[in-house]
Design an enzyme around this catalytic site. Structure first.
Site, PDB file in Angstrom:
ATOM      1  N   LYS A  63      -1.924  48.805 -81.410  1.00 19.79           N
ATOM      2  CA  LYS A  63      -1.002  48.777 -80.423  1.00 19.79           C
ATOM      3  C   LYS A  63      -0.318  46.975 -80.709  1.00 19.79           C
ATOM      4  CE  LYS A  63      -3.849  49.011 -77.729  1.00 19.79           C
ATOM      5  NZ  LYS A  63      -4.977  49.589 -77.730  1.00 19.79           N
ATOM      6  N   ARG A 138      -5.137  52.370 -68.167  1.00 17.30           N
ATOM      7  CA  ARG A 138      -6.723  52.729 -69.082  1.00 17.30           C
ATOM      8  C   ARG A 138      -7.767  53.812 -68.623  1.00 17.30           C
ATOM      9  NH1 ARG A 138      -7.023  48.351 -72.217  1.00 17.30           N
ATOM     10  NH2 ARG A 138      -8.786  48.409 -73.794  1.00 17.30           N
ATOM     11  N   ARG A 177     -11.050  42.261 -88.525  1.00 17.82           N
ATOM     12  CA  ARG A 177     -10.492  41.970 -87.622  1.00 17.82           C
ATOM     13  C   ARG A 177     -10.798  40.720 -87.327  1.00 17.82           C
ATOM     14  NH1 ARG A 177      -7.327  44.275 -83.009  1.00 17.82           N
ATOM     15  NH2 ARG A 177      -8.497  44.086 -81.942  1.00 17.82           N
ATOM     16  N   ARG A 220     -12.377  38.384 -82.618  1.00 21.83           N
ATOM     17  CA  ARG A 220     -13.171  38.087 -81.473  1.00 21.83           C
ATOM     18  C   ARG A 220     -13.944  39.171 -80.884  1.00 21.83           C
ATOM     19  NH1 ARG A 220      -8.015  43.152 -78.938  1.00 21.83           N
ATOM     20  NH2 ARG A 220     -10.208  43.079 -77.820  1.00 21.83           N
ATOM     21  N   ARG A 231     -16.184  50.916 -76.937  1.00 22.07           N
ATOM     22  CA  ARG A 231     -14.951  51.201 -76.893  1.00 22.07           C
ATOM     23  C   ARG A 231     -14.103  52.300 -77.355  1.00 22.07           C
ATOM     24  NH1 ARG A 231     -13.136  46.282 -79.905  1.00 22.07           N
ATOM     25  NH2 ARG A 231     -11.263  46.116 -79.349  1.00 22.07           N
TER      26      ARG A 231
HETATM   27  P1  ADP Z   1      -8.411  46.914 -77.178  1.00 18.76           P
HETATM   28  O1  ADP Z   1      -8.642  46.228 -78.438  1.00 18.76           O
HETATM   29  O2  ADP Z   1      -9.991  47.934 -76.572  1.00 18.76           O
HETATM   30  O3  ADP Z   1      -7.179  47.738 -76.982  1.00 18.76           O
HETATM   31  P2  ADP Z   1      -7.319  44.629 -75.044  1.00 18.76           P
HETATM   32  O4  ADP Z   1      -7.257  43.216 -75.488  1.00 18.76           O
HETATM   33  O5  ADP Z   1      -6.753  45.741 -74.202  1.00 18.76           O
HETATM   34  O6  ADP Z   1      -8.899  45.695 -76.437  1.00 18.76           O
HETATM   35  O7  ADP Z   1      -8.318  44.969 -73.634  1.00 18.76           O
HETATM   36  C1  ADP Z   1      -9.604  44.497 -74.175  1.00 18.76           C
HETATM   37  C2  ADP Z   1     -10.898  44.761 -72.964  1.00 18.76           C
HETATM   38  O8  ADP Z   1      -9.540  44.332 -71.481  1.00 18.76           O
HETATM   39  C3  ADP Z   1     -11.807  45.511 -72.772  1.00 18.76           C
HETATM   40  O9  ADP Z   1     -12.406  46.091 -73.634  1.00 18.76           O
HETATM   41  C4  ADP Z   1     -11.625  45.810 -71.231  1.00 18.76           C
HETATM   42  O10 ADP Z   1     -12.841  45.256 -71.025  1.00 18.76           O
HETATM   43  C5  ADP Z   1     -10.626  44.627 -70.390  1.00 18.76           C
HETATM   44  N1  ADP Z   1      -9.018  45.368 -70.002  1.00 18.76           N
HETATM   45  C6  ADP Z   1      -8.560  45.541 -70.745  1.00 18.76           C
HETATM   46  N2  ADP Z   1      -6.992  46.425 -70.530  1.00 18.76           N
HETATM   47  C7  ADP Z   1      -7.887  46.704 -69.426  1.00 18.76           C
HETATM   48  C8  ADP Z   1      -7.862  47.412 -68.034  1.00 18.76           C
HETATM   49  N3  ADP Z   1      -6.215  48.490 -68.091  1.00 18.76           N
HETATM   50  N4  ADP Z   1      -8.801  48.135 -67.454  1.00 18.76           N
HETATM   51  C9  ADP Z   1      -9.750  48.100 -67.558  1.00 18.76           C
HETATM   52  N5  ADP Z   1     -10.122  46.678 -68.063  1.00 18.76           N
HETATM   53  C10 ADP Z   1      -9.017  46.898 -69.122  1.00 18.76           C
END
Ligand code: ADP
Length: 276
Positions: A63, A138, A177, A220, A231
């Site tokens: 993404k 999400r 990563r 991260r 996840r």
């Molecule tokens: P990923 O690599 O899992 O797609 P992101 O950077 O999008 O990671 O998000 C990291 C974390 O932030 C998620 O695991 C969650 O805890 C929180 N998060 C991000 N976006 C949302 C959302 N829309 N709803 C709930 N939690 C979120």
């Protein structure tokens, strides 16, 4: 609101050059008036609607990588809830304090918090032409709330671009990563080594540097095999049902985004570009 008040309000918000006020004013118009204005603009060849795109996919699905190319091509901002939350954690705001432990364990931050974060953000003037969402919605609940908020503005999501990548490929990507925090550029200890990492050497905090700025890269906190399992489970159970939710609207476009079985990243980008 009568027609006179609508006209006066529109004129005032146009004159003030305050695009947020203009958007708010448009949103506050009675539905029928808003529909007439939109229709009239459409018939004159003006696209009244914003470009509203969602980049969708599992953690490590690409993404960030393809999202960057999409926003550059379309000239709209990319809104990543993950980045917004990480910024809040780093800044130690109230939101950050609430989100930190949930994020580190791979859980989801509360729907209400996330929804208000995004609905406020999309009112900003830089979203006037449109925006791309990354990491939001999400859950089906979040998708419903987004539809509601956009519906109130006379808008809807134009496209959900879903990247499909098998789990074994995701595990390799995530566990190797390293990221540059400022820019979001991501590297990989095998597949995308930074220039600073000498051939044959193990990655360390000292030899992992961003190619462009020379600044240190970081891992991260949630990029571990253990957290990834959680996840991915959450992704399949709570997030992918969103695709069924929007399938009826005919806006879901799936792209096979595995670059380990013959397809290159460039091939994948070409198939995404063709959909934009
Ligand atoms: P990923 O690599 O899992 O797609 P992101 O950077 O999008 O990671 O998000 C990291 C974390 O932030 C998620 O695991 C969650 O805890 C929180 N998060 C991000 N976006 C949302 C959302 N829309 N709803 C709930 N939690 C979120």
């Amino acid at each position: 609101m009568g027609n006179g008040a609508i006209a006066a309000g529109l004129a005032a918000s146009l004159a003030s050059e305050d695009e947020t006020a203009l958007v708010k004013h448009f949103a506050a118009m009675p539905e029928e008036e808003r529909a007439r204005l939109t229709k009239a603009m459409d018939s004159l060849g003006y696209s009244a609607g914003r470009r509203i795109l969602i980049i969708f996919g599992p953690p490590g699905g690409g993404k960030g990588t393809y999202g960057e190319k999409i926003i550059n091509k379309l000239g709209v901002p990319g809104l990543s809830t993950g980045d917004m939350l990480r910024e809040a954690v780093a800044a130690g705001t109230e939101l950050g304090l609430k989100a930190k432990s949930v994020m580190e364990s791979g859980g989801f931050v509360d729907d209400a918090i996330i929804v208000s974060l995004i609905t406020e953000r999309i009112k900003q003037p830089d979203c006037a032409k449109g925006f791309m969402l990354d990491g939001f919605p999400r859950t089906v609940e979040q998708a419903g709330k987004l539809d509601e908020a956009l519906g109130a503005l006379g808008e809807s999501v134009n496209m959900v671009l879903a990247l499909e990548v098998p789990d074994d490929v995701l595990t390799v990507r995530i566990c190797g990563r390293w990221v540059h925090k400022e820019s979001g550029r991501s590297y990989h200890i095998k597949n995308k080594r930074p220039k600073s990492l000498p051939e044959g050497e193990k990655a360390t905090e000292e030899n992992m540097k961003d190619d462009e700025t020379g600044e240190p890269l970081m891992r991260r906190a949630d990029d571990t095999e253990e957290t990834l399992g959680k996840r991915l489970k959450a992704y399949y159970e709570k997030t992918t049902p969103i695709l069924d939710y929007w399938a009826k609207a005919g806006i879901v476009k799936k792209v096979e985004a595995d670059d380990t079985k013959g397809k290159t990243m460039d091939d994948i980008w070409k198939s995404i570009e063709a959909l934009l």
